[in-house]
Design a protein around this motif. Structure first.
Motif, PDB file in Angstrom:
ATOM      1  N   TRP A 215      18.647  51.942  18.468  1.00 42.21           N
ATOM      2  CA  TRP A 215      18.550  52.993  19.483  1.00 42.21           C
ATOM      3  C   TRP A 215      19.006  52.510  20.858  1.00 42.21           C
ATOM      4  O   TRP A 215      18.856  53.198  21.854  1.00 42.21           O
ATOM      5  CB  TRP A 215      17.100  53.500  19.548  1.00 42.21           C
ATOM      6  N   GLY A 216      19.485  51.279  20.874  1.00 45.39           N
ATOM      7  CA  GLY A 216      19.949  50.704  22.131  1.00 45.39           C
ATOM      8  C   GLY A 216      19.112  49.496  22.514  1.00 45.39           C
ATOM      9  O   GLY A 216      18.277  49.026  21.736  1.00 45.39           O
ATOM     10  N   ILE A 217      19.372  48.972  23.707  1.00 40.16           N
ATOM     11  CA  ILE A 217      18.647  47.803  24.179  1.00 40.16           C
ATOM     12  C   ILE A 217      17.254  48.233  24.635  1.00 40.16           C
ATOM     13  O   ILE A 217      17.116  49.160  25.428  1.00 40.16           O
ATOM     14  CB  ILE A 217      19.377  47.156  25.381  1.00 40.16           C
ATOM     15  N   GLY A 218      16.242  47.541  24.148  1.00 43.20           N
ATOM     16  CA  GLY A 218      14.886  47.934  24.535  1.00 43.20           C
ATOM     17  C   GLY A 218      13.837  46.942  24.064  1.00 43.20           C
ATOM     18  O   GLY A 218      14.157  45.769  23.816  1.00 43.20           O
ATOM     19  N   PHE A 219      12.628  47.435  23.961  1.00 37.32           N
ATOM     20  CA  PHE A 219      11.518  46.559  23.528  1.00 37.32           C
ATOM     21  C   PHE A 219      10.512  47.397  22.741  1.00 37.32           C
ATOM     22  O   PHE A 219      10.444  48.616  22.914  1.00 37.32           O
ATOM     23  CB  PHE A 219      10.860  45.877  24.725  1.00 37.32           C
ATOM     24  N   PRO A 220       9.720  46.744  21.880  1.00 42.41           N
ATOM     25  CA  PRO A 220       8.827  47.494  20.997  1.00 42.41           C
ATOM     26  C   PRO A 220       7.643  48.106  21.748  1.00 42.41           C
ATOM     27  O   PRO A 220       7.251  47.620  22.800  1.00 42.41           O
ATOM     28  CB  PRO A 220       8.358  46.459  19.972  1.00 42.41           C
ATOM     29  N   GLY A 221       7.095  49.144  21.180  1.00 41.90           N
ATOM     30  CA  GLY A 221       5.985  49.871  21.799  1.00 41.90           C
ATOM     31  C   GLY A 221       4.663  49.149  21.709  1.00 41.90           C
ATOM     32  O   GLY A 221       4.541  48.101  21.085  1.00 41.90           O
ATOM     33  N   TRP A 222       3.684  49.761  22.318  1.00 40.72           N
ATOM     34  CA  TRP A 222       2.409  49.101  22.575  1.00 40.72           C
ATOM     35  C   TRP A 222       1.639  48.707  21.328  1.00 40.72           C
ATOM     36  O   TRP A 222       0.970  47.692  21.299  1.00 40.72           O
ATOM     37  CB  TRP A 222       1.485  50.012  23.381  1.00 40.72           C
ATOM     38  N   HIS A 223       1.683  49.564  20.320  1.00 39.53           N
ATOM     39  CA  HIS A 223       0.733  49.382  19.222  1.00 39.53           C
ATOM     40  C   HIS A 223       1.374  48.846  17.948  1.00 39.53           C
ATOM     41  O   HIS A 223       0.691  48.562  16.998  1.00 39.53           O
ATOM     42  CB  HIS A 223       0.056  50.719  18.908  1.00 39.53           C
ATOM     43  N   LEU A 224       2.684  48.726  17.985  1.00 40.24           N
ATOM     44  CA  LEU A 224       3.410  48.484  16.752  1.00 40.24           C
ATOM     45  C   LEU A 224       3.214  47.082  16.179  1.00 40.24           C
ATOM     46  O   LEU A 224       3.110  46.902  14.968  1.00 40.24           O
ATOM     47  CB  LEU A 224       4.900  48.747  16.996  1.00 40.24           C
ATOM     48  N   GLU A 225       3.145  46.098  17.046  1.00 46.93           N
ATOM     49  CA  GLU A 225       3.131  44.728  16.555  1.00 46.93           C
ATOM     50  C   GLU A 225       1.969  44.463  15.599  1.00 46.93           C
ATOM     51  O   GLU A 225       2.122  43.756  14.608  1.00 46.93           O
ATOM     52  CB  GLU A 225       3.072  43.750  17.731  1.00 46.93           C
ATOM     53  N   CYS A 226       0.803  45.032  15.908  1.00 46.42           N
ATOM     54  CA  CYS A 226      -0.358  44.786  15.062  1.00 46.42           C
ATOM     55  C   CYS A 226      -0.160  45.388  13.681  1.00 46.42           C
ATOM     56  O   CYS A 226      -0.501  44.775  12.669  1.00 46.42           O
ATOM     57  CB  CYS A 226      -1.629  45.333  15.704  1.00 46.42           C
ATOM     58  N   SER A 227       0.407  46.592  13.645  1.00 45.05           N
ATOM     59  CA  SER A 227       0.672  47.218  12.345  1.00 45.05           C
ATOM     60  C   SER A 227       1.637  46.363  11.534  1.00 45.05           C
ATOM     61  O   SER A 227       1.442  46.126  10.347  1.00 45.05           O
ATOM     62  CB  SER A 227       1.282  48.606  12.544  1.00 45.05           C
TER      63      SER A 227
END
Length: 489
Positions: A215-227
């Motif tokens: 989706w382009g240059i960016g960074f992951p959202g707040w809750h995703l890493e734990c999932s």
RNA sequence: GGUCCUGUGGCCGAGUGGCUAGGCAAGGCUCUGCAAAAGCUUCUACAGCAGUUCGAAUCUGCUCGGGACCUCCA
């Protein structure tokens, strides 16, 4: 080992018998720290709570895989600088590389937890180490129709999800009410609904920590890493998910939604939440300015602290309340715990000197059973500690020859302390091991001189030694076995 | 404003329909050249009001305090 663990499950709001999905294996995930600052002792409380759970499960013979993440991608800061990465911000302020900040505070986090004698997790994954997996999970959620893209960002579609599932089941929230009560924040105009949360966030050019994505240059959202990381290391559904009470909503709620949206299964069987450490009845938090770090605590270098405190006294203080209750910090309460802790340590030392008798006048089997009952009843450490104090009294009476114990009973007492005090509560007795051999040697000479003076009834000399040492904050304690010394606390 | 939690003796903190933790502090005692330390021992509380009950701190209702979440947070 008898009995089994009952634990309060936030998901069902009931105390439930703990039954692992695949015994003897247990998967446990605990939300770790965001490493952009030193953790304060409120944070430490949560990790100590879960350390006791981990230690109990190990003691009970389970093969536990304990995963605790390091959040090294910053989350949103606040309305003012929405979308800015906490770690990137800190890096600019201090003119450091983002990963330098991450490393520094990860190191200090490990150091602090070691001070409080918490066991390291089996796996400590980092968010930046799992960007690919996070992108993959977003793709799955998109494919399943529970997310939408907008200007290079991806958002979770809570409304869509709510049609099929209960968003808010963990924290007891109702989607309609949430929508009605949500404040409108700036920078959220991209979202279809204020409840939607970011899975991937488009990065501004000035943003330092960023990655390529579909989706382009960016960074992951707040809750995703734990999932992502819990799924990767523990499977789609695992036994225990833990964290602080303040993560219940929205963080853990979002985790459930993400897992259901991606895998159609809920991530964890038991959700366990530790309560907050408060100061004057208010949650300890960085932003309220009522927090202090472990270093400040053990050095006594914070205006709120009357003195320095030993890490083990602090751990003991925390274990004297139940993990699910708030615990109020005060110097008075901490000093009370400190003294109580020393009382237990003293009894443990005395236990080594007790001689067995032919018969016994005490009941050690009952003591052991009560201890198991306490820890198995939702990790009731305060009750467990109360039983250990009863045991300490018994030991003192044995020492005074007012009670007698058989060899077996003495062995049981020893194993109770080994199992509960050391192994499960994770307490340690050596609090004065920072004295060098040289200091000990010098003190022994001085104490011997004083002993000779006392034998010769030369009390002016013996009192002179005691008074002068007191000026140096060294306290002499006389006992039947001879004099001991310690630094004034 | 919404949702939820909570209010225990001088202090901290468990418990939760009858048996009424524990620690600290305080008083008494033992030990001791003195002091300290250590040990033993005493102290009986559940915010207020009303209700349910043979019986409530524990259940229900109301009132009054305190707090958490709803926004990153352990």
């Amino acid at each position: 080992m008898k009995g089994s663990l009952f634990i309060f499950n936030t998901l069902t709001r009931k105390k439930e018998k703990f039954i692992p999905i695949n015994p003897p294996f247990v998967g446990m995930y605990v939300c770790g720290p965001t490493v952009y600052n030193d953790v304060h002792i409120g944070n430490v409380r949560t990790f100590i709570s879960f350390d006791v759970l981990y230690r109990y499960l190990l003691h009970a013979g389970y093969k536990v895989r304990y995963v605790r993440n390091i959040t090294d991608v910053g989350h949103l800061v606040n309305d003012a600088d929405h979308g800015e990465d906490k770690i990137a911000k800190k890096a600019r302020l201090e003119n450091l590389e983002p990963m330098e900040v991450v490393q520094q505070y990860t190191n200090s986090f490990h150091f602090v937890l070691q001070l409080f004698n918490t066991l390291p997790p089996s796996i400590e994954p980092t968010a930046t180490g799992h960007i690919i997996e996070q992108i993959e999970m977003i793709e799955t959620i998109l494919k399943n129709g529970y997310a939408y893209t907008k200007n290079g960002s991806v958002y979770f579609d809570v409304e869509k999800y709510s049609q099929m599932h209960h968003y808010g089941k963990l924290s007891g929230r109702i989607t309609e009410e949430l929508i009605a009560n949500t404040r409108s924040l700036e920078g959220q105009e991209e979202k279809k609904s204020p409840l939607d949360f970011a899975l991937w966030k488009n990065a501004e050019p000035s943003h330092i920590m960023k990655w390529k994505s579909p989706w382009g240059i960016g960074f992951p959202g707040w809750h995703l890493e734990c999932s992502v990381m819990s799924t990767k290391y523990l499977g789609e559904t695992f036994d225990i998910h833990g964290g602080g009470m303040d993560l219940k909503f929205p963080h853990h709620e979002c985790e459930i939604a993400q897992s259901v949206a991606a895998e159609n299964t809920e991530p964890a069987k038991y959700w366990i939440h530790g309560n907050m450490l408060t100061v004057n009845g208010q949650k300890m938090s960085k932003s309220l300015g009522n927090s202090f770090t472990a270093t400040q605590l053990i050095n006594g270098t914070h205006p709120m602290l009357e003195k320095a405190y030993e890490p083990m006294s602090v751990r003991f203080f925390m274990l004297q309340s139940h993990y699910s209750s708030t615990l109020d910090f005060s110097n008075e309460a901490l000093q009370a715990s400190e003294k109580g802790f020393r009382r237990l340590v003293n009894a443990i030392t005395l236990l080594e000197t007790i001689q067995p008798s032919e018969s016994g006048s005490i009941n050690t089997d009952e003591l052991e059973k009560k201890c198991y009952d306490a820890i198995q009843d939702d990790l009731n450490t305060p009750i467990l500690i109360a039983h250990l104090f009863d045991a300490a009294k018994t030991i003192n009476l044995l020492y005074d020859k007012k009670e007698i114990a058989t060899k077996e009973q003495i062995e049981t007492l020893k194993s109770v302390f080994k199992n509960f005090f050391f192994d499960i509560l994770g307490l340690q007795t050596e609090t004065d091991n920072n004295n060098s051999d040289k200091t000990n040697g010098i003190m022994n000479i001085i104490l011997n001189i004083r002993k000779k003076a006392r034998e010769n009834k030369d009390f002016s000399t013996s009192d002179f030694i005691r008074d002068e040492l007191k000026k140096l904050h060294i306290i002499i304690k006389d006992s039947k076995e001879g004099a001991l010394w310690e630094y004034e606390k």
